[in-house]
Design an enzyme around this catalytic site. Sequence first.
Site, PDB file in Angstrom:
ATOM      1  N   HIS A 188       0.827  -1.205   0.000  1.00  0.00           N
ATOM      2  CA  HIS A 188       0.000   0.000   0.000  1.00  0.00           C
ATOM      3  C   HIS A 188       0.862   1.255   0.000  1.00  0.00           C
ATOM      4  CE1 HIS A 188      -3.984  -1.676   0.122  1.00  0.00           C
ATOM      5  NE2 HIS A 188      -3.601  -2.539   1.028  1.00  0.00           N
ATOM      6  N   GLU A 429     -12.242 -10.913 -20.357  1.00  0.00           N
ATOM      7  CA  GLU A 429     -11.073 -11.182 -19.510  1.00  0.00           C
ATOM      8  C   GLU A 429     -10.546 -12.601 -19.649  1.00  0.00           C
ATOM      9  OE1 GLU A 429     -11.635  -9.091 -15.439  1.00  0.00           O
ATOM     10  OE2 GLU A 429     -13.649  -9.620 -16.111  1.00  0.00           O
ATOM     11  N   ASP A 453      -6.293  -9.583 -16.468  1.00  0.00           N
ATOM     12  CA  ASP A 453      -6.718 -10.977 -16.340  1.00  0.00           C
ATOM     13  C   ASP A 453      -6.616 -11.716 -17.666  1.00  0.00           C
ATOM     14  OD1 ASP A 453      -7.209 -11.534 -13.675  1.00  0.00           O
ATOM     15  OD2 ASP A 453      -9.184 -10.604 -13.705  1.00  0.00           O
ATOM     16  N   CYS A 500      -9.719  -1.477 -20.629  1.00  0.00           N
ATOM     17  CA  CYS A 500      -9.666  -0.820 -19.321  1.00  0.00           C
ATOM     18  C   CYS A 500      -8.564  -1.397 -18.434  1.00  0.00           C
ATOM     19  CB  CYS A 500     -11.010  -0.890 -18.599  1.00  0.00           C
ATOM     20  SG  CYS A 500     -11.542  -2.557 -18.182  1.00  0.00           S
TER      21      CYS A 500
END
Length: 539
Positions: A188, A429, A453, A500
């Site tokens: 993170h 995907e 993916d 995307c």
Amino acid sequence: MWKLSGKSVYRGIAAGPAAVLKKQDQQVQRRKTEDADAEIARLKDAAAATKQQLQELYEKAVTEVGEANAMIFEAHQMILEDEDFLEAMYHMIRTERVNAEYAAAAAGDNFAKMFAEMDSDYMKARAADMRDITNRLIQNLSGQGQDGFFAEQPSVIIADDLSPSETVQMDKSRILAFVTVHGSTNSHTAILARQMNIPALVGVPLDLDKIENGVTVVVDGMRGEVIFEPSQAALQEAERRMAQERERAALLQELKGKENRTRSGRTVNVYANIGGVGDVGYALENDAGGIGLFRSEFLYIGRNDFPGEEEQFQTYMHVLRMMGEKKVIIRTLDIGADKQADYLGLGREENPALGYRAIRICLKQPEIFRTQLRALLRAAVYGNLSIMYPMIISVGEMQQIAAIVRQVQEELEAEQIPYKVPEQGIMIETPAAVMISDELAELTDFFSIGTNDLTQYTLAIDRQNARLDDFYDPHHPAVLKMIRMTVESAHRHGKWAGICGELGADLELTEEFIKMGVDELSVSPAMVLELRRRIREIE
């Protein structure tokens, strides 16, 4: 002059004095206690104080790095409410009669080790989050509070590792770059650094004791290297490249309001990917033509129960109103694999990337799906909404979805609630979806190709497994051929097709995508103007 290599987190370049952050190891003493109830009460008070601090960090992070990235601090709060974590500490205090600090340290260490031993690199990176929470809890128990790290001048921060809370607490105006010995590109802290546009390297083999504060450092995120005490020539070269970067950034600002049009007149829509309402401002600031991917799963993560219909409706409506007439494509719940919500009871799977996730959850638990669809159809009245369904692999799934949408329409009509059935598309995907894309195109309004993916499933490579980095090739001819096949199928049926996934921002492929006929590219807000520049260069 000496040079070291590391993994680049953000591809910028910076030079300046080093500020070495050396953390003091928390020596937690094991003490015997006769009053277990009093220790548990202390622990509960410290947990409440820690949650309050995390809420303040969340609010600060929202303004600096957007709502999606700030969610880590809400997730940290959820960990403090986790029954297993709390019970582990309470049980140790009651049975071993130890002080609360020791119980927190032991439980935190056990949970961190559990994350570190998991197969997924993403989950391994959560071990650092666990240590961050535990350290904060112990500091509150011992009355130490939280020590901030403040450089006296703009500096390159050198550290063993940085927790998300440490990153957010720093004065951004005084941070030139990050260099850490540990950490991963999935952490993170790395995500926050990218969002803050701060050059950063992780995994640099440093000995912090040998680095003096104030020594000149060049951090090159483009080449993945850090130079200590650079020669005059190396420093001049860095300054020249930094000037180029500043000039490039200024030129990009001049592209605001311009069309995404090639020199030969072909126009491509450039949209932004976002993870929450707080990110809409970034999309608008960077002049995105719309939202190509709103990740609705962030409404479901970091909480104890499902978001209700009204909460979802208000969120979707707010985004649509902020975007005005611009298109907003909202992806239905895409959870599972590396995105978990304990209350869903998904359980541990041997291969979660191939498991119970995304549309499969929605079709197996249609009450969750219906709630989201009701909110979406109601919100569609307030803007230019499109709905996108993830992980579709069959015509049968599309028929099931259509039946549920009809049920939702009938319910809303019977209740006399205003609604609108918007444009509906699917994410491509999987190789299965590509191979039957002609049939799927007859049942949908558009395709959006999720290249992350699609690459993973086409190459049979877990994209979370760092050991396979040398084999992972998003430019693989098979992947590009699948993209081309998908676009051609969409166009044969008069439908549009976009991308995307991360490949949408790969400027090396932009020209090829345009030649394929890709109609839309959706990227992070920070890449919108860069992609516009590239499109306008193409003949």
